[in-house]
Scaffold this active site. Sequence first.
Site, PDB file in Angstrom:
ATOM      1  N   ASP A  66       6.899  -0.258   1.725  1.00  0.00           N
ATOM      2  CA  ASP A  66       6.270   0.351   0.550  1.00  0.00           C
ATOM      3  C   ASP A  66       5.383   1.509   0.998  1.00  0.00           C
ATOM      4  O   ASP A  66       4.433   1.324   1.753  1.00  0.00           O
ATOM      5  CB  ASP A  66       5.436  -0.703  -0.179  1.00  0.00           C
ATOM      6  CG  ASP A  66       4.770  -0.163  -1.433  1.00  0.00           C
ATOM      7  OD1 ASP A  66       5.285  -0.423  -2.529  1.00  0.00           O
ATOM      8  OD2 ASP A  66       3.729   0.513  -1.316  1.00  0.00           O
ATOM      9  N   TYR A  69      -0.006   8.744   0.215  1.00  0.00           N
ATOM     10  CA  TYR A  69      -0.395   8.143   1.487  1.00  0.00           C
ATOM     11  C   TYR A  69      -0.286   9.148   2.636  1.00  0.00           C
ATOM     12  O   TYR A  69      -0.836   8.926   3.715  1.00  0.00           O
ATOM     13  CB  TYR A  69       0.492   6.931   1.818  1.00  0.00           C
ATOM     14  CG  TYR A  69       0.363   5.758   0.868  1.00  0.00           C
ATOM     15  CD1 TYR A  69      -0.661   5.662  -0.061  1.00  0.00           C
ATOM     16  CD2 TYR A  69       1.302   4.722   0.917  1.00  0.00           C
ATOM     17  CE1 TYR A  69      -0.751   4.585  -0.922  1.00  0.00           C
ATOM     18  CE2 TYR A  69       1.210   3.632   0.065  1.00  0.00           C
ATOM     19  CZ  TYR A  69       0.191   3.579  -0.864  1.00  0.00           C
ATOM     20  OH  TYR A  69       0.112   2.504  -1.716  1.00  0.00           O
ATOM     21  N   LYS A 105       6.202   6.306  -4.225  1.00  0.00           N
ATOM     22  CA  LYS A 105       5.548   6.487  -5.517  1.00  0.00           C
ATOM     23  C   LYS A 105       5.181   7.949  -5.746  1.00  0.00           C
ATOM     24  O   LYS A 105       4.796   8.656  -4.808  1.00  0.00           O
ATOM     25  CB  LYS A 105       4.279   5.628  -5.584  1.00  0.00           C
ATOM     26  CG  LYS A 105       4.471   4.191  -5.138  1.00  0.00           C
ATOM     27  CD  LYS A 105       3.150   3.439  -5.136  1.00  0.00           C
ATOM     28  CE  LYS A 105       3.260   2.133  -4.361  1.00  0.00           C
ATOM     29  NZ  LYS A 105       3.274   2.343  -2.902  1.00  0.00           N
ATOM     30  N   HIS A 147       2.557   6.096  -9.682  1.00  0.00           N
ATOM     31  CA  HIS A 147       1.505   5.432  -8.908  1.00  0.00           C
ATOM     32  C   HIS A 147       0.287   5.054  -9.755  1.00  0.00           C
ATOM     33  O   HIS A 147      -0.318   4.006  -9.544  1.00  0.00           O
ATOM     34  CB  HIS A 147       1.064   6.333  -7.748  1.00  0.00           C
ATOM     35  CG  HIS A 147       0.489   5.589  -6.591  1.00  0.00           C
ATOM     36  ND1 HIS A 147       0.492   6.069  -5.303  1.00  0.00           N
ATOM     37  CD2 HIS A 147      -0.123   4.375  -6.504  1.00  0.00           C
ATOM     38  CE1 HIS A 147      -0.082   5.195  -4.492  1.00  0.00           C
ATOM     39  NE2 HIS A 147      -0.472   4.162  -5.203  1.00  0.00           N
TER      40      HIS A 147
END
Length: 294
Positions: A46, A51, A76, A104
Amino acid sequence: MPFEQIPLNDGNKIPAIAFGTGTALFGNDATEYVARALDNGFSHVDTAQIYNNEESVGQAIKESGFKRSDLFITTKWGRGDVRDALDASLSKLGLKQVDLYLIHFPGLVENDIENGWKQLERIKDEGLAKSIGVSNFDVEQLQTLLKTAKIKPAVNQIRFHPYNYSEHKALLDYSAQHGIITEAYSSLTPITRTPGGPVDAPIASAAARLGATPAQVIFLWVRSKGAVIVTTTSNVKRLKEYQAVADLPPLTQDEIDAIDEAGAQGPSWKPSAHRKSVLALALVIIGFIWFRIV
């Protein structure tokens, strides 16, 4: 025994546990850690646009030697145009298609949930994502989405642990009624962020009966709620510990009820708007420290 595959409402299946690359790995090279997770039984990875580590996740996937069909990759959308964002994510991951693509945050589409969801439906129709879903949505936001959706979200990924279960029970019930699987992140909060709370005793009691660790008991509790586990660690021993949950018998109903009741007495993780930005930063810092320790 590996974790089972959970059927989704679109006919696809999702592994019941995922290795997450947020929080502690936020903005960091995740190659080594993803590779370690894949080598120790994880097949579901994931990640997310925000990120800032999708490229290293892609590198780990490439170097793993696993067939693409043996892996389940989630990412996401977090900013910008959704199609441009997905194209960039696919390029960084080195993939032609992700298994699951999520919105997200509801804030990305809160002014026009209908149109925002249509863009994800288009992505699924074009074959760029096998399944589509949301993250951090509440009941009202799901209700708004479902009024016009042609394709239901396959999942809703939320922060979920014993101390916020009472707050999320209506959300879990609504999702289940509509065939939406809940994915749970930050489930180890009673261990990593609020040790010494009311749930420690029922967790310890169940752990003693099962010969399990507190973390394993929490993950069994998550499974009892029908949720997919999203977790992370840099420690091989912990990776094996988490995978071993699949071999443990389930909690008894009395144990589940005891954790539920204790969790309802514990600290609330429902921050005011004033504190949200401070909390977000604190969670990143605490998560990084825990990730390094364990």
